[in-house]
Design a protein around this motif. Sequence first.
Motif, short mmCIF file in Angstrom:
data_model
loop_
_atom_site.label_atom_id
_atom_site.label_comp_id
_atom_site.label_asym_id
_atom_site.label_seq_id
_atom_site.Cartn_x
_atom_site.Cartn_y
_atom_site.Cartn_z
N MET A 300 0.92 -1.35 0.02
CA MET A 300 -0.15 0.02 -0.14
C MET A 300 0.80 1.16 0.12
O MET A 300 0.58 2.20 -0.39
CB MET A 300 -0.98 0.05 1.16
N MET A 301 1.92 1.03 0.79
CA MET A 301 2.84 2.44 0.63
C MET A 301 3.48 2.71 -0.84
O MET A 301 3.29 3.92 -1.05
CB MET A 301 4.18 2.19 1.69
N THR A 302 3.62 1.82 -1.41
CA THR A 302 4.20 2.24 -2.99
C THR A 302 2.95 2.36 -3.80
O THR A 302 3.20 3.42 -4.35
CB THR A 302 4.80 0.73 -3.50
N PHE A 303 2.07 1.57 -3.56
CA PHE A 303 0.70 1.81 -4.27
C PHE A 303 0.02 3.42 -4.21
O PHE A 303 0.07 4.22 -4.95
CB PHE A 303 -0.32 0.99 -3.90
N VAL A 304 -0.01 3.65 -2.68
CA VAL A 304 -0.41 5.12 -2.38
C VAL A 304 0.59 6.11 -2.86
O VAL A 304 0.33 7.45 -3.28
CB VAL A 304 -0.81 5.18 -0.89
N GLY A 305 2.01 5.87 -2.48
CA GLY A 305 2.90 6.98 -3.11
C GLY A 305 2.97 7.25 -4.42
O GLY A 305 2.98 8.31 -4.72
N GLN A 306 2.74 6.16 -5.30
CA GLN A 306 3.02 6.37 -6.76
C GLN A 306 1.77 7.07 -7.05
O GLN A 306 1.83 8.44 -8.08
CB GLN A 306 3.21 5.11 -7.44
N ASN A 307 0.47 6.77 -6.73
CA ASN A 307 -0.94 7.47 -7.00
C ASN A 307 -0.87 8.66 -6.27
O ASN A 307 -1.35 9.79 -6.91
CB ASN A 307 -1.98 6.55 -6.67
N LYS A 308 -0.26 9.18 -5.04
CA LYS A 308 -0.29 10.33 -4.82
C LYS A 308 0.67 11.40 -5.50
O LYS A 308 0.06 12.27 -5.91
CB LYS A 308 0.53 10.47 -3.46
N GLY A 309 1.85 10.82 -6.21
CA GLY A 309 2.58 11.52 -7.01
C GLY A 309 2.02 11.87 -8.43
O GLY A 309 2.03 12.84 -8.95
N ALA A 310 0.93 10.86 -8.77
CA ALA A 310 0.13 11.11 -9.97
C ALA A 310 -1.09 11.95 -9.78
O ALA A 310 -1.89 12.23 -10.61
CB ALA A 310 -0.19 9.80 -10.63
#
Length: 449
Positions: A300-310
């Motif tokens: 979730m950290m990777t998923f949320v981090g990438q989508n936060k950036g996008a």
Amino acid sequence: MTNIEQTTQNMTSGNSMKQIILFFLPLLWGNLFQQLYSLVDSIIVGKGISDQALAAVGATGTLNFLILGFVVGMTRGFGITFAQSFGKNDMAMLNAYIRAAKKLSIMFGMAFTVVCVSLLNKMLTFLNTPEDIFDDSYRYFAVILLGIVVTVMNNLEITILQSMGDSRTPLTAMICSSLVNIMLDIIFIMAFGTGVVGAAVATVVSQFVSYLLCLKKLRTIDFMSLGKDTSEIADEKNILVELMKIGLPVALMNSVTAAGAMVLQYFVNLMGSAYVAAYSACMKFASLFEQFGMSVGLSMMTFVGQNKGAGKYDRIRTGVRQGLMLSTLVNVPISLLMIFVPGSLARMLLTDNMIIGYCTDFMPIMGISFFALGWLFVYRYSVQGLGNTFIPMLSGGLEVIMRLIFGFLVGRNGFKGIAISEVSAWIGAFLMLMVTYYCLIGKRTKAIA
């Protein structure tokens, strides 16, 4: 297709549940293999040397969490900036973050080695480590501390790969690392009779093997194939400050959480080496089993981090709901094992029936509450992925308070009380982080609207 696109996974588009599961499975197996060598250490130390030797290794567990948890947590915090840069498709900024993170990791690793080795005797004394296992505890953990730089750099390389959606390379590295650790354990302890020092050396060497494999893969990735020109990147000083701001709270969260665990270790040490051995065995299994929920959380950290950036917050909400569902499913069989067959689990590490009996009192209490631990990981890492590392740090402080309060209320009165104190910390932090996540995601959604 560029080299970086072939070796990474962009999680900002497509079926979110499928992407989470595809990232989660290699991550889970990698974390399990990472824990495997720790478990094998315990089996070989307990069976190949003695239950007292196992107690000596276990008595350093909270110190391990306190010290290594800080520097490893810092590298994991750096990973938030890596994932967000990758989600923005800004490879030049990602490259700048990675270069700065490597410098910080080496600096902190070397500083912690010097300070902690010099203070190790006092730290073990402060924890009231039983006299009959004190020397072995010192020898074992001194070797682990001398390998801090290796451990930190290994975790940094793993974090870099995972932040870009690559959980397969760390899996390969951890499998190889675990096999090396098992082989060296057998050679050092069973063949050469090196005692607990051999187990520590095997752990450090296996970490170095993992580091080399991850580094080899990273050298094949062209970070500059996409994104802005390097001349547009801020100076290194600003990047170092930014990394410290986001990495230190994660590091402190780990250390503060470890401080809470040290409170319980203190109470257990007062009960004697038999209870220390039982507690060590129970926490070994807890550390192994929590990898399922933690792997969901790290996904979730990777998923949320990438989508936060996008800037894709609706996708974040959907992904977190799916993460909670996945966490619940993977923890069902684990809870059943801890509740119904704790004795069988304990016999894998221990031989003394009395000590095994202590484990059968402890593990079912943890098993009942393991779902809360899994949800805690999902919310904690999702909040961190959103870029907020301060509240998760405070949640670590809450865990300390819960362990301290319940430790004094019920932990002093028996081994079951220690288990109750442990799970109270999970539940308290879970509730705090759940509220934090929904407040943060609600604000983001309103801001976009």
